[in-house]
Design an enzyme around this catalytic site. Structure first.
Site, mmCIF file in Angstrom:
data_model
loop_
_atom_site.group_PDB
_atom_site.id
_atom_site.type_symbol
_atom_site.label_atom_id
_atom_site.label_comp_id
_atom_site.label_asym_id
_atom_site.label_seq_id
_atom_site.Cartn_x
_atom_site.Cartn_y
_atom_site.Cartn_z
ATOM 1 N N HIS A 73 1.065 -1.091 0.254
ATOM 2 C CA HIS A 73 -0.228 0.471 -0.094
ATOM 3 C C HIS A 73 0.940 2.006 0.060
ATOM 4 C CE1 HIS A 73 -3.980 1.724 1.644
ATOM 5 N NE2 HIS A 73 -3.056 2.297 1.021
ATOM 6 N N ASN A 107 -5.225 5.963 -6.788
ATOM 7 C CA ASN A 107 -6.072 7.724 -6.555
ATOM 8 C C ASN A 107 -5.132 8.439 -7.286
ATOM 9 O OD1 ASN A 107 -3.899 7.170 -4.629
ATOM 10 N ND2 ASN A 107 -5.107 8.612 -3.051
ATOM 11 N N HIS A 192 -10.531 0.427 1.746
ATOM 12 C CA HIS A 192 -10.600 1.366 2.897
ATOM 13 C C HIS A 192 -11.868 1.601 2.852
ATOM 14 C CE1 HIS A 192 -9.406 5.517 3.613
ATOM 15 N NE2 HIS A 192 -10.801 5.929 4.038
ATOM 16 N N ASP A 324 1.319 2.575 3.639
ATOM 17 C CA ASP A 324 0.191 3.651 3.215
ATOM 18 C C ASP A 324 1.546 5.195 3.250
ATOM 19 O OD1 ASP A 324 -1.575 4.858 2.534
ATOM 20 O OD2 ASP A 324 -2.932 5.088 4.516
ATOM 21 N N PHE A 342 -3.970 14.946 4.549
ATOM 22 C CA PHE A 342 -4.118 13.331 5.594
ATOM 23 C C PHE A 342 -2.953 12.891 4.454
ATOM 24 C CE2 PHE A 342 -8.856 14.416 5.758
ATOM 25 C CZ PHE A 342 -9.155 13.594 7.812
#
Ligand code: DOR
Length: 454
Positions: A73, A107, A192, A324, A342
């Site tokens: 990720h 994304n 998610h 992440d 974020f």
């Protein structure tokens, strides 16, 4: 020098390969990009004399040699957000962090919702990437949560899973349909989990600090409600659901129960959710402005959550540690806390942070490495090629010094994302060299005898 020219003998290190139960002092010989020998001591024999004479030698005494880390990720931001990161800078950062394979989230702009977009990333990664990049395709077209992508086409294009990460799939009907298709295709849904009716407008964990500061909180329930929903859907559809960035004690309990009932679920946790709590970073929020570099989604939680997450790693409920890695530009972070983006730039601090758990006796080294190597490889079905040190396999190897102390300075990051909450922190444990697909892609400055390929 190209990959095929490299003959490398790494010797005298402690080889830790949890996937094969190996923990021994030994040597590894690499030629033509492949591991050709792993053993106690590789000595000259009539057949190997020539090869060993030509080999570049890497003295790994006092260091740990393990399979290259596999990250399920990360956000490489290209195409579309090159001010935050590119495939070139992101994979350099990954190499510096010991990662030899990274799965990149969809994304981007455009998002990875068509086979053409996936092809583009793969091509770019071959041209510019320093480590292997495995794209993840969108669940929904445009990540809008309304209609499914051409999941079969994305699968043919080579995605390793499906995710709208950054956003949840709110519509149960759509998620169920995605699971049915992903099950047929034999690929995981990387989930998610966030119920936006509960999290909307939230910027930190809901609790004492959100109350004291008047900032809107994100309750644990925002994650758990959707974890619960998707575990039920997974049970019914048979789909492999991989819960991304698990952050709460309640989610760990839900996943544990679902596993016991036979639901095909896997899960990951990030280094920051294992190491940081809101209290550890912000205190009572009165002393200094809140550090936007620690603003992340899901938010940093509490000591009780950390305890449960570590428990999940130990008893196998959580399969993998995934960074992440979410690089952002200074403009995205140098602003009011409620407006800041974020995300944490995570590749280059992951190992140093995680080793703290080992140094404090909270996690065994082999278990930590298993969560960074063979177990994530298994989640994406690559466990026969990735995450183990075996003769005939591509040479993906990380060498690190578990005791080397260093101070985090984001200006030294290869990543464009300087957004780290660890700025100025002293970490113990540092990646010294990374070998990806038989190429030396990273060497620490203090190891000048071995030059990386550019
Ligand atoms: O903190 C986060 N940043 N969480 C996400 O889910 C998305 C990510 C990003 O893309 O920046």
């Amino acid at each position: 020098m190209n990959r095929d020219d490299l003959i490398l003998l790494i010797h005298g290190g402690r080889i830790v390969d949890p996937g094969q139960g190996i923990d021994q002092i030994g040597d590894i010989l690499i030629t033509d990009g492949e591991i050709v020998q792993v053993g106690h001591t590789i000595t000259e024999s009539p057949s190997s004399r020539e090869v060993l004479r030509e080999a570049q030698h890497l003295d790994a005494t006092g260091m740990i040699i393990c399979p290259g880390f596999v990250d399920l990720h990360c956000h490489l931001r290209e195409p579309g957000f090159e001010d935050k990161e590119t495939i070139s800078t992101g994979t350099r950062a990954a190499a510096a962090g010991g990662f030899t394979t990274v799965c990149c989230m969809a994304n981007t702009d455009p998002p990875l919702d068509t086979p053409a977009a996936v092809d583009w990333v793969k091509r770019r990664a071959l041209e510019d990437g320093l480590v292997a990049v495995l794209p993840i395709g969108c669940i929904s077209a445009g990540r809008m949560g309304r209609e499914l992508t051409d999941m079969a086409g994305l699968s043919d294009a080579g995605v390793v899973g499906f995710s709208d990460d950054g956003d949840p799939v709110a519509d149960e009907h759509l998620m169920r349909a995605a699971m049915i298709l992903s099950h047929e295709l034999g690929l995981p849904i990387i989930d998610h989990c966030e119920d936006k009716t509960l999290s909307s407008g939230g910027v930190m964990n809901e609790g004492r600090l959100s109350t004291a500061t008047g900032l809107r909180g994100i309750p644990a329930a925002a994650e758990e409600v959707m974890v619960d929903r998707d575990l039920k859907l997974a049970r019914r559809t048979g789909a492999q659901v991989h819960i991304a960035h698990v952050s709460t004690r309640g989610s760990v309990a839900l996943i544990r129960r679902a596993r016991e009932e036979g639901t095909p679920v896997t899960a990951e946790v990030t280094p920051h959710h294992l190491i940081l709590t809101q209290d550890r970073i912000y205190g009572d929020g009165r002393e200094k402005p809140l550090d936007t570099n620690a603003k992340v989604n899901p938010p940093l939680r509490t000591e009780a959550d950390i305890e449960a997450l570590i428990g999940g790693l130990k008893d196998g409920v959580i399969d993998a540690i995934a960074t992440d890695h979410a690089p952002h530009s200074a403009a995205d972070k140098d602003c009011d806390f409620s407006l800041a983006a974020f995300g944490i730039s995570g590749f280059e601090t992951a190992l140093g942070c995680l080793l703290d758990l080992v140094h404090r006796g909270e996690l065994e080294l082999a278990r930590l490495l298993s969560k960074l190597t063979c177990e994530p490889a298994r989640v994406i079905g690559r466990d026969r090629q990735l995450g183990i040190l075996k003769e005939g396999r591509p040479a993906n190897i990380t060498i690190f010094d578990p005791d080397r102390q260093w101070t985090v300075n984001s200006r030294d990051f290869a990543s464009r994302g300087k957004n780290t909450p660890y700025q100025g922190h002293n970490l113990k444990g540092r990646v010294m060299a990374t070998i990806a697909n038989g190429r030396i892609v990273y060497v620490d400055d203090s190891w000048p005898s071995c030059a990386p390929l550019r």
